[in-house]
Scaffold this motif. Structure first.
Motif, short mmCIF file in Angstrom:
data_model
loop_
_atom_site.label_atom_id
_atom_site.label_comp_id
_atom_site.label_asym_id
_atom_site.label_seq_id
_atom_site.Cartn_x
_atom_site.Cartn_y
_atom_site.Cartn_z
N HIS A 124 2.59 0.33 -11.29
CA HIS A 124 1.82 1.44 -10.78
C HIS A 124 2.72 2.78 -10.50
CE1 HIS A 124 -0.78 -1.48 -9.50
NE2 HIS A 124 -0.25 -1.72 -8.31
N TYR A 178 -1.90 1.44 -11.32
CA TYR A 178 -2.68 2.44 -10.45
C TYR A 178 -2.16 3.83 -10.46
CZ TYR A 178 -5.19 -1.23 -7.41
OH TYR A 178 -6.29 -2.14 -7.02
N TRP A 223 -6.38 1.39 -11.15
CA TRP A 223 -7.32 2.27 -10.09
C TRP A 223 -6.74 3.47 -10.19
CZ3 TRP A 223 -9.50 0.83 -4.83
CH2 TRP A 223 -10.44 -0.29 -4.81
N ALA A 263 -5.55 -2.29 3.73
CA ALA A 263 -4.30 -2.15 3.99
C ALA A 263 -3.42 -2.28 2.71
CB ALA A 263 -3.56 -2.98 5.25
N ASP A 264 -3.78 -3.36 1.85
CA ASP A 264 -3.18 -3.38 0.59
C ASP A 264 -3.29 -2.10 -0.39
OD1 ASP A 264 -5.97 -3.76 0.09
OD2 ASP A 264 -5.76 -5.79 -0.26
N ASP A 265 -4.20 -1.46 -0.40
CA ASP A 265 -4.61 -0.17 -1.22
C ASP A 265 -3.81 0.84 -0.52
OD1 ASP A 265 -6.50 -1.61 -2.61
OD2 ASP A 265 -8.09 -0.69 -1.37
N VAL A 310 -0.92 0.70 0.93
CA VAL A 310 0.49 0.68 0.76
C VAL A 310 0.73 1.35 -0.64
CG1 VAL A 310 2.28 -0.96 -0.15
CG2 VAL A 310 0.70 -1.58 1.74
N ILE A 311 0.00 1.25 -1.59
CA ILE A 311 -0.03 1.58 -2.95
C ILE A 311 -0.16 3.14 -3.00
CG2 ILE A 311 -0.73 1.73 -5.31
CD1 ILE A 311 -1.93 -1.32 -4.69
N ASP A 314 2.50 -0.88 6.67
CA ASP A 314 2.28 -0.18 5.43
C ASP A 314 3.35 0.67 5.18
OD1 ASP A 314 0.25 -1.48 4.49
OD2 ASP A 314 -1.28 0.14 4.67
N MET A 374 -6.34 -8.00 2.88
CA MET A 374 -5.10 -7.50 2.78
C MET A 374 -4.05 -8.02 1.80
SD MET A 374 -5.97 -5.41 5.13
CE MET A 374 -7.30 -5.38 6.15
N CYS A 375 -4.41 -8.07 0.59
CA CYS A 375 -3.85 -8.93 -0.33
C CYS A 375 -3.97 -8.70 -1.83
CB CYS A 375 -4.31 -10.38 0.07
SG CYS A 375 -5.55 -10.63 1.15
N HIS A 424 3.49 -6.80 -4.54
CA HIS A 424 3.52 -5.77 -3.62
C HIS A 424 2.22 -5.56 -2.86
CE1 HIS A 424 1.69 -4.83 -7.81
NE2 HIS A 424 0.78 -4.12 -6.88
N ARG A 425 1.35 -6.35 -3.20
CA ARG A 425 0.16 -6.34 -2.42
C ARG A 425 0.22 -7.00 -1.25
NH1 ARG A 425 -4.32 -3.74 -5.26
NH2 ARG A 425 -5.62 -4.62 -3.36
N LEU A 485 -0.44 -9.76 3.04
CA LEU A 485 0.12 -8.77 3.53
C LEU A 485 -0.29 -8.95 5.03
CD1 LEU A 485 1.75 -6.01 3.89
CD2 LEU A 485 -0.50 -4.65 3.67
N THR A 537 -1.24 -8.17 8.40
CA THR A 537 -1.55 -7.22 9.50
C THR A 537 -2.21 -7.18 10.64
OG1 THR A 537 -3.62 -6.92 8.04
CG2 THR A 537 -2.05 -5.34 7.26
N LYS A 591 -13.14 -3.56 -3.64
CA LYS A 591 -11.87 -4.16 -3.95
C LYS A 591 -11.61 -4.66 -5.30
CE LYS A 591 -9.60 -4.88 -0.74
NZ LYS A 591 -8.84 -3.63 0.08
#
Lengths: 648, 303
Positions: free
Chosen positions: A37, A57, A76, A430-432, A434-435, A469, B1-2, B31-32, B152, B154, B257
């Motif tokens: 990314h 990304y 993305w 939440a995962d997006d 972070v990026i 995050d 979240m993953c 990282h995810r 992750l 949360t 997603k």
């Protein structure tokens, strides 16, 4: 040509190196990109970057000027917010290719994923293969060229711009229509395709906005002004405001939009009291010098923190909702009181930047006024998820305020009823997120704090996500916050009171062992230094004032911010009205108000025997109402009601 | 979240390096989800035998829990053939011929069950893919297919039992990895609970697993169940499901997603991001494919 091998150099170091090489005017090749990314993020020099493999990304995101070539695929958010320059991807692009571009040329030789060109403003996104679901979703300008099939719902809610489809139009989205293609359009398109060696012999169909949803059918009627203070009084079930609301609906036949926030009684900060009797403490003119109030905010991950002379900031309000004059007055006042200003949604004007010593630059879902250069000149960045007055909804700016100048800075068509998207194109979990946060950090070399603005909704979960995050701080906004325009029912009934918001946030952080690790700036109806002190005692690190700051600066609280004819020159873009606003005078008024807040805050701390505002604690407070006690779990002590409310 | 990943080998018989492949793929998307990592692995089934893995924690409490598990297994006439106490888990192979659902629900009263199946074994713990491999030797696993997940944390704690994948509680051999959020979770759960199914977590991935397993037990084909799930489930999701013989995916209608896949003569590999697929073919240009919104597909193992 310089080489950077990502098999041995981490992306962060590679991006630093890219920027150095870019500044030196040297072309670069990236080896072993391995679909990582953020490759090339933040590059602002017109050099060539050749990525020999696949990128992840936000490849080439937040850039201005470079020419990228990618041998294989990208993830993305290809070319996110790219201003000038170009990128050619020889393979496929994943979702939201060309998101929010503002002039770049983005070429995908394979296929594109969903929502390509979402909220793009200018430039060209071209795809030699097929596009997918909702290409051109909420685009504001520029053009998308799809040589293959369009995918479903092409042009969904597009506001401006053009989409050309060479293959089959699978289905048009809401408010999109097919129109005639002129021979000039066709010639220009083919010249563009030749330039990028994209052979095409077929014919194009042209899709534009159908113009059905750009404006509300009827605008809000003129009404006799009921000031906020009257509207928000608890005078029974049927009152003047309810009557007015019904009358407005009877004319326009839909929900009513208005300015300001909830105008009904709710548990609030004033339902708490300090145990200590503040009236018994003699006034001390030099109390400000006796209490430490300086607050550093946002250094949790190594960025340069905001340096505030007191834990009171100016809340985010946009240039657009407010006039430039009002924004400059707020910015100047924030400098005089040595605290910080916040851009809100509408971008950062030069005048604001010059007037403020420290300014937070807000990034919203529509990416209106968002760009790499202003990121660099901000002192803090803020990802807006939602706001207390209307959680779950994007900003609204009625047509009267969407002037040529506002349209230019935001990158949108002039004169529309602007309804910003309710969610970010690239943050769907939440995962997006972070990026996304990491993209901002990469783009600014990890030097500027990144915060998140949360409208109080599902606070308990949201605050944990914000912590996980890695945000530097959170701006948490309760229901008592105001806004320039929102549906009346939304303002009254959607949010969560400010008191509940902070309590849930503090509880949630304790649950995950992160108490005191994530600074919270609590806002939403903070009116003075006493409120500010209570907010700190509840666990916030700082607070921010919006409504009270503009009232200090001349607002008469008539609830008509959305109309655009603000008589005080604050909530308007009309030069006739804005001319009435005396910037130096109002800046001084706001400054004096902030100094009064400072003095009160210091006095309350001093009355407790504290030499530092950080010494405030929960135990200093009691609740005056059963509701406030239930929300905060503070002891219920109605006996102090008489003391604190006597005579009021 | 993953982040999620799944792989099915088409040609290498029963001995493909599924463990190694999943470790690389999950490491690629760590990282995810840096908090915990999990694998759903499929062994060759043996007639009348079930694999069970329990979460027992560590130390004395673990020993006591294992003792209770053994007693309960005896109550159900489940004869232990093999047993290991690895990491925070206790894994057994038992001979069992009774009503599996009752057995499974009852075992849940003694300890948290990670998985039950004739071939399914779910290994999950806190830490990254390589950390979990160090503890559980996932790299040694050979088979035809498996799925995995990086989490992750949360909304709940960083804990082994809050990690993914989830099995379909009460149904043998069905596992899920999911990226997204099911917004009609409670409605769907109440519907399934009314029909007598139990849930061991409030996690929406478990719901998807039970939802699909229920359909399969009624004789639906996996493909048909996935198709139905896209209408029935509300929210944002990209998920992978696996059974003894099949692997499949479904994606919501908004494409909210991510999911990227690669299919060739040797394998089908699916992951949240291309970086996972790149790990399988370092340095090579890949012809990857992003499944369109609202789509689903299944693959059956060739042996």
């Amino acid at each position: 040509m310089a080489s950077i091998d990502l098999a041995v150099v981490p992306v962060r170091a590679a991006n630093e190196r890219l920027r150095q090489l870019g500044a030196a005017g040297e072309d670069i090749e990236i080896l072993n990109p391995d679909a990582r990314h953020h490759i090339g993020v933040g590059l602002v020099h017109p050099v060539t970057v050749h990525i020999r493999g696949s990128a992840g990304y936000f490849c080439a995101g937040l850039t201005d000027g470079p020419r990228f070539v990618v041998d294989n695929n990208v993830g993305w958010g290809l070319a996110d917010n790219m201003l000038k320059g170009s990128i050619v991807v020889n393979g496929n692009a994943s979702a939201i290719a060309g998101v929010a571009i503002r002039g770049a040329e983005v070429i995908v030789k394979g296929n594109m994923g969903s929502r390509a060109g979402q909220v793009m403003k200018a430039g060209t996104l071209a795809c030699a293969g097929n596009a997918n679901f909702m290409a051109g979703y909420m685009m504001y300008g520029g053009r998308i060229v799809i040589l293959g099939d369009s995918g479903d719902k092409v042009g969904q809610d597009m506001t401006g711009g053009t989409i050309y489809v060479g293959g089959r139009i699978v289905a048009l989205g809401t408010d999109a229509k097919v129109t005639d293609l002129s021979s000039a359009d066709d010639d220009e398109l083919r010249a563009f395709l030749d330039r990028y060696e994209l052979p095409f012999r077929g014919t194009f169909q042209k899709i534009v906005n159908a113009g059905k949803n750009l404006r509300y059918g009827k605008t809000e009627p003129r009404v006799r002004v009921i000031p906020y203070f009257e509207a928000s009084e608890a005078n029974g079930y049927w009152n003047t405001k309810v009557r007015e609301d019904i009358e407005v609906k009877a004319q326009i036949g839909r929900y009513r939009i208005r300015g300001y926030g909830a105008a009904r009684p709710l548990p609030h900060i004033s339902d708490l009291a300090f145990r200590t009797d503040l009236t018994a403490i003699p006034a001390d003119p030099s109390v400000v010098d006796k209490v430490r109030m300086r607050t550093l905010l946002g250094g949790r991950s190594g960025a340069k923190p905001l340096d505030l002379s007191m834990p009171v900031m100016i809340a985010p309000m946009s240039y657009g909702a407010l006039s430039k004059s009002a924004k400059v007055a707020l910015a100047h006042a924030s400098r005089l009181s040595d605290t910080s200003e916040n851009t809100g949604e509408g971008g950062l004007s030069n005048e604001q930047r010059e007037a403020a010593k420290q300014i937070i630059y807000q990034c919203l879902s529509g990416r209106l006024g968002w760009n790499i250069h202003d990121m660099h000149r901000a002192n803090g960045l803020e990802i807006y998820i939602s706001q207390g007055a209307k959680p779950g909804l994007g900003g609204q700016l009625m047509a009267k305020k969407v002037t040529k100048e506002i349209a230019r800075i935001r990158g949108i068509p002039e004169g529309i009823d602007l309804r910003s998207p309710s969610r970010h194109p690239d943050v769907l979990g939440a995962d997006d997120l972070v990026i996304k946060v990491e993209e901002f950090r990469e783009a600014t070399g990890y030097r500027i704090p990144v915060s998140v603005k949360l409208g109080a909704g599902r606070v308990r979960d949201d605050i944990k996500i914000a912590y996980k995050d890695g945000f530097d701080f959170v701006e948490l906004d309760g229901l008592q916050g105001s806004t320039g325009a929102a549906g009346n029912e939304v303002l009254e009934f959607v949010g969560i009171p400010t008191l509940s918001a902070i309590q849930e946030a503090i509880d949630a952080l304790s649950e995950i062992g992160a108490a005191d690790k994530l600074p919270i700036v609590l806002m939403g109806g903070v009116k003075d230094g006493i409120d500010a002190a209570k907010v700190l005692a509840l666990g916030a690190t700082a607070t921010a004032v919006g409504t009270s700051a503009i009232i200090a600066g001349g607002c008469i609280a008539c609830l008509q911010c959305h109309v655009g004819n603000c008589v005080t020159g604050i909530a308007t873009q009309d030069p006739v009205h804005e001319r009435r606003y005396n910037v130096p005078v109002e800046a001084q008024n706001i400054h004096r108000y902030l100094e009064a807040v400072r003095w009160q805050l210091a006095s309350v701390a001093h009355a407790h025997g504290y030499a530092d505002v950080r010494q405030f604690k929960r135990e200093d407070l009691v609740a005056l109402t059963p509701e406030a006690a239930a929300i905060t779990r503070l002891p219920y002590d109605p006996s102090l009601r008489e003391r604190d409310r006597g005579g009021r | 979240m993953c982040g999620i990943a799944g792989i099915m080998f088409k040609r290498n018989g029963k001995d493909a390096e599924v463990g190694k492949a999943l470790i690389s793929m999950l490491d690629g998307v760590q990282h995810r989800g840096p908090d915990s990592t999990g694998f759903a692995l499929y062994y060759e089934p043996q007639e009348g035998h079930y694999r069970l893995r329990f979460y027992v924690g560590e130390g004395d409490a673990a020993a006591a829990t294992i003792e209770r598990i053994r007693e309960k297994l005896q109550d159900h006439q489940a004869r232990i053939v093999e047993q290991h106490n690895v990491g925070c888990t206790y894994a057994v192979i038992v001979q069992f011929h009774g009503d599996l659902q009752r057995f499974a629900y009852d075992m849940e009263h003694v300890a948290k069950v990670f998985s039950i199946g004739e071939s399914l074994d779910i290994v999950k713990d806190i830490g990254g893919a390589h950390d979990v491999d160090d503890r559980y030797k996932v790299a040694n696993f050979q088979g035809t297919h498996g799925i995995g997940h990086v989490r992750l944390a949360t909304e709940s704690d960083v804990a082994p039992d809050a990690s993914h994948p989830f099995w379909a509680t009460g149904f043998a051999d069905v596992a899920i990895v999911h990226n997204g959020q099911i917004t009609n979770y409670w409605k769907m759960r109440r519907r399934l609970e009314k029909r007598g199914f139990a849930f061991n977590t409030d996690n929406d991935s478990e719901l998807i697993a039970v939802y699909l397993a229920d359909k399969l037990s009624q004789g639906w084909k996996l493909e048909a169940a996935l198709k139905e799930s896209i209408s029935d489930l509300d929210g944002t999701f990209s998920f992978l499901v696996s059974t003894k013989d099949e692997i499949g995916y479904a994606k919501d209608r908004l494409a909210a997603k991510p999911m990227v896949m690669l299919e060739n003569d040797d394998m089908i590999a699916i992951a949240s991001e291309e970086v996972s697929l790149n790990r399988l073919f370092p340095g090579q240009a890949l012809n990857t494919f992003e499944p369109p919104p609202g789509t689903f597909k299944t693959w059956h193992r060739s042996i």
